[in-house]
Design a protein around this motif. Structure first.
Motif, PDB file in Angstrom:
ATOM      1  N   GLY A 192       0.939  -1.139   0.054  1.00 21.01           N
ATOM      2  CA  GLY A 192       0.169  -0.158  -0.031  1.00 21.01           C
ATOM      3  C   GLY A 192       0.698   1.281  -0.182  1.00 21.01           C
ATOM      4  N   LYS A 193       2.068   1.252   0.051  1.00 21.71           N
ATOM      5  CA  LYS A 193       3.111   2.190  -0.050  1.00 21.71           C
ATOM      6  C   LYS A 193       3.864   2.287  -1.180  1.00 21.71           C
ATOM      7  N   VAL A 194       4.141   3.547  -1.474  1.00 20.11           N
ATOM      8  CA  VAL A 194       4.863   3.843  -2.819  1.00 20.11           C
ATOM      9  C   VAL A 194       6.090   4.126  -2.497  1.00 20.11           C
ATOM     10  N   LYS A 195       7.023   4.015  -3.284  1.00 20.38           N
ATOM     11  CA  LYS A 195       8.503   4.200  -3.148  1.00 20.38           C
ATOM     12  C   LYS A 195       8.637   5.636  -3.783  1.00 20.38           C
ATOM     13  N   THR A 196       9.027   6.585  -2.822  1.00 19.74           N
ATOM     14  CA  THR A 196       9.264   7.773  -3.503  1.00 19.74           C
ATOM     15  C   THR A 196      10.681   8.135  -3.934  1.00 19.74           C
ATOM     16  N   LEU A 197      10.846   8.634  -5.269  1.00 18.02           N
ATOM     17  CA  LEU A 197      12.232   8.913  -5.480  1.00 18.02           C
ATOM     18  C   LEU A 197      12.354  10.525  -5.564  1.00 18.02           C
ATOM     19  N   VAL A 198      13.548  10.783  -5.226  1.00 18.57           N
ATOM     20  CA  VAL A 198      14.205  12.271  -5.182  1.00 18.57           C
ATOM     21  C   VAL A 198      15.002  12.343  -6.341  1.00 18.57           C
ATOM     22  N   ARG A 199      14.861  13.145  -7.297  1.00 19.88           N
ATOM     23  CA  ARG A 199      15.529  13.440  -8.343  1.00 19.88           C
ATOM     24  C   ARG A 199      16.031  14.705  -8.506  1.00 19.88           C
ATOM     25  N   ALA A 200      17.277  15.248  -9.111  1.00 16.15           N
ATOM     26  CA  ALA A 200      17.715  16.611  -9.326  1.00 16.15           C
ATOM     27  C   ALA A 200      16.678  17.206 -10.428  1.00 16.15           C
ATOM     28  N   ALA A 201      16.168  18.018 -10.441  1.00 13.14           N
ATOM     29  CA  ALA A 201      15.036  18.769 -11.043  1.00 13.14           C
ATOM     30  C   ALA A 201      15.537  18.667 -12.639  1.00 13.14           C
ATOM     31  N   GLY A 202      16.874  19.077 -12.918  1.00 10.28           N
ATOM     32  CA  GLY A 202      17.348  19.047 -14.182  1.00 10.28           C
ATOM     33  C   GLY A 202      17.172  17.508 -15.023  1.00 10.28           C
ATOM     34  N   GLU A 203      17.343  16.520 -14.009  1.00 10.51           N
ATOM     35  CA  GLU A 203      17.194  15.377 -14.989  1.00 10.51           C
ATOM     36  C   GLU A 203      15.743  14.634 -14.801  1.00 10.51           C
ATOM     37  N   GLY A 204      15.046  15.204 -14.109  1.00 10.94           N
ATOM     38  CA  GLY A 204      13.736  14.219 -13.899  1.00 10.94           C
ATOM     39  C   GLY A 204      12.456  15.111 -14.693  1.00 10.94           C
ATOM     40  N   ILE A 205      12.725  15.825 -15.286  1.00  6.37           N
ATOM     41  CA  ILE A 205      11.599  16.702 -15.794  1.00  6.37           C
ATOM     42  C   ILE A 205      10.554  15.780 -16.717  1.00  6.37           C
ATOM     43  N   THR A 206      11.389  15.272 -17.613  1.00 10.31           N
ATOM     44  CA  THR A 206      10.589  14.515 -18.640  1.00 10.31           C
ATOM     45  C   THR A 206       9.731  13.240 -17.874  1.00 10.31           C
ATOM     46  N   ASP A 207      10.371  12.624 -16.942  1.00 16.91           N
ATOM     47  CA  ASP A 207       9.900  11.567 -16.205  1.00 16.91           C
ATOM     48  C   ASP A 207       8.581  12.025 -15.542  1.00 16.91           C
ATOM     49  N   ALA A 208       8.797  13.410 -14.833  1.00 17.68           N
ATOM     50  CA  ALA A 208       7.869  13.896 -13.990  1.00 17.68           C
ATOM     51  C   ALA A 208       6.554  14.141 -14.932  1.00 17.68           C
ATOM     52  N   ALA A 209       6.795  14.691 -16.153  1.00 19.19           N
ATOM     53  CA  ALA A 209       5.680  14.994 -16.840  1.00 19.19           C
ATOM     54  C   ALA A 209       4.849  13.880 -17.388  1.00 19.19           C
ATOM     55  N   ASP A 210       5.631  12.654 -17.645  1.00 18.90           N
ATOM     56  CA  ASP A 210       5.185  11.322 -17.685  1.00 18.90           C
ATOM     57  C   ASP A 210       4.181  10.989 -16.678  1.00 18.90           C
ATOM     58  N   PHE A 211       4.679  10.997 -15.405  1.00 17.32           N
ATOM     59  CA  PHE A 211       3.936  10.807 -14.312  1.00 17.32           C
ATOM     60  C   PHE A 211       2.563  11.325 -14.122  1.00 17.32           C
TER      61      PHE A 211
END
Ligand code: TXA
Ligand code: MG
Length: 352
Positions: free
Chosen positions: A11-30
């Protein structure tokens, strides 16, 4: 791949912390997939959902445990996007957008039909803001749609100003945090309601009512009100439920006092709570703490004080003290109005 990484086991989600510069595309996909992503803005971190997806927006209320009657701010890439998604974005809004966007000003205008009613808690209005932080800008550009986002804390708590703060609040509840460093402003945006005449500042921030009046002088003169002034009725208060009194608060019992009251406060502590471990937040440099008491220095520079206010409250809250005491800084206008507002909301008045 990212979607798999977030599959919940217990029931828990794994929370990833990523440098914004590298995570933008994945964040938009989410966001496109209806998931929530926390991201840096210049004020505080936001907990974002694609503002056009009702189910994703409902998830924000659930994850934050936010009351369903407290509307969210819709973040936009630019003025054009605000005009595409809101209604009633009039000349006053355009003047303010030209002067303060991108930046920490939220404008309440009319609710547009492309945005689900959940975003605005069913009200006919809608709050829009164009953030200036590069990470927020790039996320909005990558998604190509507005992002509904409250501050990325559990409802009622102190807003987060670093990715680590967000992790402490929402770790295990959201899949991704975009780390864009410490927020520059440190207190939430100014909220102005443009659906009433004259416009009303519902929440003070680093864009002050004086700055707004100066920008609108030729159009409206000084006919812009600030909430809390004697001319305000109680109605405007309930219009913005997030402005209810207790909010932005530490878990540890927190009291505010005036500098001239300190000796009385000290005497009260000695008498009634001699064993209490106390942390005191004050702009005063000296007044050395002793024994059970720890002092956290608040900057006497308004911008600095605002930037670090929530960090200081979080530090005070995290170390197991019995009491937090905050010395109310004097009202020197400008950003101090917002600082004093947030201290008032974080605390109860002395004496208990
Ligand atoms: O700086 C900020 O504004 C941050 C960052 C993430 O952008 N966001 C933020 O959101 O502080 P939140 O949800 O914590 O606070 C939004 C405030 C609340 O007081 C809410 O009641 C008010 O804006 N608000 C939102 N929509 C409104 C509306 N349609 N009418 C009146 N007030 C509204
Ligand atoms: Mg908030």
């Amino acid at each position: 791949m990212w979607m798999v990484a977030t599959t919940s086991l217990a029931g828990k989600v794994k929370t990833l912390v990523r440098a914004a510069g590298e995570g933008i595309t994945d964040a938009a996909d989410f966001l496109r997939a209806g998931q929530l992503v926390a991201f840096a803005t210049e004020t505080v971190y936001g907990l974002g959902a694609d503002a056009t997806q009702a189910a994703a927006v409902r998830r924000i209320y659930k994850v934050k445990r936010r009351p369903a009657d407290n509307p969210l701010i819709v973040h936009v890439l630019n003025q054009q996007q605000a005009e595409d998604y809101a209604v009633g974005f009039d000349d006053v809004a355009r003047i303010l957008a030209r002067r303060f966007w991108p930046g920490p000003l939220t404008m309440v205008v009319g609710h547009g039909s492309k945005i689900p009613p959940e975003v605005s808690a069913g009200t006919p209005t809608m709050a829009v803001r164009c953030p200036s932080h590069w990470a927020a800008q790039r996320l909005l550009a990558s998604l190509g749609r507005p992002i509904a986002a409250p501050s990325a804390n559990l409802s009622g708590h102190v807003s987060p100003t670093t990715a680590a703060d967000v992790l402490a609040e929402l770790g295990g509840r959201i899949p991704l945090i975009l780390d864009g460093g410490r927020c520059r402003v440190g207190v939430e945006s100014t909220v102005i309601d443009l659906t009433v005449d004259p416009p009303v500042v519902l929440r003070p921030g680093s864009v002050t009512v004086e700055m707004i009046r100066a920008a609108l002088r030729r159009k409206l003169g000084t006919r812009v009100r600030a909430i809390g002034t004697s001319s305000m009725s109680g109605n405007a208060v309930s219009k913005s439920p997030g402005m209810s009194k207790r909010h932005y608060a530490p878990v540890t019992p927190t009291y505010r006092y005036l500098r001239e009251e300190w000796h009385q406060v000290r005497a009260w502590l000695n008498r009634y709570r001699p064993r209490a471990r106390v942390v005191r937040l004050s702009c005063e440099k000296s007044g050395a703490a002793g024994g059970q008491e720890v002092l956290i220095h608040l900057s006497a520079n308004g911008e600095q004080c605002a930037r670090h206010l929530y960090k200081n409250l979080r530090t005070a809250d995290s170390r197991g003290y019995d009491l937090i005491l905050v010395e109310m800084p004097p009202d020197r206008g400008h950003v101090w109005t917002a600082i004093r507002d947030r201290i008032r909301r974080a605390s109860q008045e002395w004496p208990p």
